[in-house]
Design a protein around this motif. Structure first.
Motif, short mmCIF file in Angstrom:
data_model
loop_
_atom_site.label_atom_id
_atom_site.label_comp_id
_atom_site.label_asym_id
_atom_site.label_seq_id
_atom_site.Cartn_x
_atom_site.Cartn_y
_atom_site.Cartn_z
N LEU A 123 0.85 -1.18 0.00
CA LEU A 123 0.00 0.00 0.00
C LEU A 123 0.89 1.23 0.00
O LEU A 123 1.90 1.28 0.70
CB LEU A 123 -0.89 -0.01 1.25
N ALA A 124 0.50 2.25 -0.78
CA ALA A 124 1.32 3.46 -0.86
C ALA A 124 0.43 4.70 -0.83
O ALA A 124 -0.77 4.64 -1.14
CB ALA A 124 2.17 3.46 -2.13
N PHE A 125 1.05 5.81 -0.45
CA PHE A 125 0.42 7.12 -0.51
C PHE A 125 1.41 8.05 -1.21
O PHE A 125 2.60 8.06 -0.88
CB PHE A 125 0.13 7.65 0.89
N VAL A 126 0.90 8.85 -2.15
CA VAL A 126 1.73 9.83 -2.87
C VAL A 126 0.92 11.11 -2.98
O VAL A 126 -0.29 11.07 -3.26
CB VAL A 126 2.10 9.33 -4.28
N ASP A 146 -5.25 20.83 -0.37
CA ASP A 146 -4.25 19.97 -1.01
C ASP A 146 -4.80 18.57 -1.23
O ASP A 146 -5.90 18.23 -0.75
CB ASP A 146 -2.99 19.91 -0.14
N TYR A 147 -4.02 17.73 -1.93
CA TYR A 147 -4.48 16.42 -2.35
C TYR A 147 -3.37 15.39 -2.28
O TYR A 147 -2.18 15.70 -2.39
CB TYR A 147 -5.00 16.48 -3.81
N ALA A 148 -3.79 14.12 -2.13
CA ALA A 148 -2.89 12.96 -2.21
C ALA A 148 -3.72 11.80 -2.73
O ALA A 148 -4.93 11.91 -2.91
CB ALA A 148 -2.27 12.64 -0.85
N VAL A 149 -3.06 10.67 -2.96
CA VAL A 149 -3.77 9.47 -3.37
C VAL A 149 -3.32 8.29 -2.52
O VAL A 149 -2.16 8.20 -2.11
CB VAL A 149 -3.57 9.13 -4.86
N ARG A 150 -4.26 7.39 -2.27
CA ARG A 150 -3.99 6.09 -1.68
C ARG A 150 -3.88 5.10 -2.83
O ARG A 150 -4.76 5.06 -3.70
CB ARG A 150 -5.11 5.69 -0.72
N VAL A 151 -2.82 4.30 -2.88
CA VAL A 151 -2.50 3.49 -4.05
C VAL A 151 -2.42 2.02 -3.66
O VAL A 151 -1.74 1.66 -2.70
CB VAL A 151 -1.15 3.92 -4.68
N GLU A 152 -3.08 1.18 -4.45
CA GLU A 152 -2.95 -0.27 -4.32
C GLU A 152 -2.73 -0.85 -5.72
O GLU A 152 -3.20 -0.29 -6.71
CB GLU A 152 -4.20 -0.88 -3.71
N PRO A 190 -1.14 -8.37 -6.34
CA PRO A 190 -2.37 -8.65 -7.08
C PRO A 190 -2.97 -7.39 -7.68
O PRO A 190 -2.74 -6.28 -7.20
CB PRO A 190 -3.28 -9.23 -6.00
N ARG A 191 -3.76 -7.58 -8.73
CA ARG A 191 -4.53 -6.47 -9.28
C ARG A 191 -5.49 -5.95 -8.23
O ARG A 191 -6.12 -6.72 -7.50
CB ARG A 191 -5.30 -6.91 -10.52
N ALA A 192 -5.60 -4.62 -8.16
CA ALA A 192 -6.49 -4.01 -7.18
C ALA A 192 -7.58 -3.17 -7.83
O ALA A 192 -8.51 -2.73 -7.16
CB ALA A 192 -5.69 -3.14 -6.21
N GLY A 193 -7.45 -2.92 -9.13
CA GLY A 193 -8.41 -2.09 -9.83
C GLY A 193 -8.13 -2.07 -11.31
O GLY A 193 -7.43 -2.94 -11.83
N GLU A 194 -8.66 -1.04 -11.98
CA GLU A 194 -8.56 -0.97 -13.44
C GLU A 194 -7.68 0.17 -13.93
O GLU A 194 -7.63 0.44 -15.12
CB GLU A 194 -9.97 -0.81 -14.03
N SER A 195 -6.98 0.85 -13.03
CA SER A 195 -6.18 2.01 -13.42
C SER A 195 -4.84 1.59 -14.00
O SER A 195 -4.15 0.73 -13.43
CB SER A 195 -5.93 2.92 -12.22
N ASP A 196 -4.45 2.21 -15.12
CA ASP A 196 -3.07 2.18 -15.57
C ASP A 196 -2.33 3.31 -14.87
O ASP A 196 -2.89 4.39 -14.67
CB ASP A 196 -2.98 2.37 -17.08
N ALA A 197 -1.08 3.09 -14.52
CA ALA A 197 -0.37 4.10 -13.73
C ALA A 197 1.11 4.12 -14.08
O ALA A 197 1.68 3.12 -14.52
CB ALA A 197 -0.55 3.85 -12.24
N LEU A 198 1.69 5.27 -13.81
CA LEU A 198 3.12 5.49 -14.01
C LEU A 198 3.62 6.30 -12.82
O LEU A 198 3.02 7.31 -12.45
CB LEU A 198 3.34 6.26 -15.31
N PHE A 199 4.69 5.84 -12.20
CA PHE A 199 5.31 6.58 -11.10
C PHE A 199 6.50 7.33 -11.66
O PHE A 199 7.42 6.72 -12.22
CB PHE A 199 5.75 5.62 -10.00
N ILE A 200 6.47 8.65 -11.57
CA ILE A 200 7.53 9.47 -12.17
C ILE A 200 8.15 10.36 -11.10
O ILE A 200 7.48 10.80 -10.16
CB ILE A 200 7.01 10.34 -13.34
#
Length: 420
Positions: A123-126, A146-152, A190-200
């Motif tokens: 689990l990550a937060f960015v 402000d904003y952040a996201v919880r990532v799985e 494991p897959r957690a959803g349907e999002s494609d993502a890129l960490f930059i």
């Protein structure tokens, strides 16, 4: 680090400290093996004290806890605060600590500005939210938006590997009972959803323009809409040019910028660009409820980004930053709805009537501003180019002598400061 798109992810938008802090603190409380946390600011207020408590509790129950803070943003931490963390087993590091000169901080440039948390490699937060009470509404008129996201999902493996490297590369050898948990690989999550993502990320060696480049790609590809909410807005010439071109070809380009800034110079700098952007059709909205600290954007129906990077010379040419780029229709629509609510309820649109009339002074000023914007990435290399270090801070006098053992190499994530 792998810079390829990764599928099968899930992102949850977290708005302000009211959503972000409970999510992060609960995740730390539930950590079983490892917590990795990077942040620009930790203050010793009610938020910093709660973070302090959950980190100590995690370390005492056997969780490996690694923390990296910035030496400029978190320069006020007291020996008691630091000592209780390290005594509990928290492995605390400071990026580029520097002594004050005549009472002033000297490590102004090339800051570690990222905000990342990874829990158990799963689990990550960015985002852009620091650990301070001014991200909570009860702070008052100066509370930040402000904003952040919880990532799985599999993208967490990229975030985890990066954050681990940033803190621990070149660290002292570990004994067998201090082994770090293994870093999961993408195929192991494991897959957690349907999002494609890129960490930059942005650094001063290998990835100097990655975040700006992805903004430009999205703006150039947009067919209907670009919506950017950014706290410190003074982007480079190429990014401004892409925004103007997009607006001229019929894309609705909207900016949400600070109307009640925490630093007045921020609004002054951004306002120099208003006429230039509006002439091309860019809409500008100033958020006036309280200081805006956002670093988010979306384009069309499926592209969005959330992270720590402002669109100013510090973030684009000097600081170490991290964003996630997301391709997901549902997430983008939700982010759009939240930003459009800001526009509807808390913003004023800047129209031609609100702008000062052009005169010789403003024309001369604009000439120098645009030449600065065209050239500042190269000029940034003239700023202090010391090699930042990561230091393990200690509270005792004897332990301070050991602070000389630093990580000057900082390969990969922490990066040496070659000329940008």
């Amino acid at each position: 680090m792998n810079r390829r798109w990764t599928s099968g992810n899930r992102f949850e938008l977290l708005e302000n400290g009211e959503q972000f802090f409970p999510a992060v603190f609960e995740a730390i409380r539930n950590a079983r093996t490892e917590v990795v946390l990077e942040t620009f600011i930790v203050f010793e207020d009610k938020v910093g004290r709660e973070l302090h408590a959950v980190l100590i509790d995690a370390a005492r129950r056997g969780v490996t806890v690694d923390v990296l803070v910035d030496g400029f943003g978190s320069s006020e931490l007291t020996p008691d605060f630091i000592g209780s963390l390290t005594s509990a087993g928290v492995r605390l590091r400071t990026f580029d600590p520097k002594p004050r000169f005549l009472g002033m901080r000297t490590n102004v440039f090339r800051r570690m500005h990222r905000k990342i948390v990874v829990i158990d490699g799963q689990l990550a937060f960015v985002g852009g939210i620091n650990y301070s009470a001014d991200h909570l509404m009860d702070f008052g008129p100066q509370a930040k938006q402000d904003y952040a996201v919880r990532v799985e999902g599999p993208i967490v493996a990229d975030i985890h590997a990066f954050a681990r490297s940033a803190i621990t590369t070149g660290d002292e050898p570990r004994r067998w009972f201090h082994r770090r948990p293994a870093v999961p690989r993408k195929h192991e999550l494991p897959r957690a959803g349907e999002s494609d993502a890129l960490f930059i990320t942005r650094d001063n060696r290998d990835h100097r323009t990655d975040i700006e480049r992805h903004y430009r790609i999205a703006i150039r590809a947009a067919r209907k809409e670009v919506l950017i909410a950014n706290a410190y807005f003074f982007p480079g010439y190429r990014l401004l040019k892409d925004m103007r071109k997009a607006a001229r070809r019929g894309v609705r380009v909207r900016l949400i910028l600070q109307g009640e800034p925490d630093m007045p110079i921020v609004k002054t700098a951004a306002a120099m660009l208003y006429d230039h952007l509006q002439r091309a059709g860019v809409e500008i909205h100033e958020y006036c409820a309280r200081p805006l600290h956002a670093k988010v954007a979306l384009a069309d129906d499926e592209w969005a980004t959330v992270g720590s990077s402002n669109l100013d010379p510090l973030s684009l040419s000097l600081n170490l930053e991290a964003n996630v780029v997301i391709r997901d229709r549902a997430f983008t629509q939700h982010l759009r709805s939240r930003l459009e609510e800001l526009i509807a309820t808390s913003c004023k649109q800047i129209t031609a009537e609100r702008l000062p009339r052009q005169n010789l002074l403003t024309l001369v000023r604009s000439f120098f501003v645009f030449h600065f914007l065209r050239r500042y990435p190269a000029w940034a290399g003239w700023l202090p180019a010391h090699v930042p270090v990561v230091v393990a801070p200690h509270s005792g006098d004897a332990a301070r002598q050991r602070d000389a053992q630093t990580m000057a190499g900082m390969a990969h994530a922490t990066e040496s400061t070659d000329t940008p």
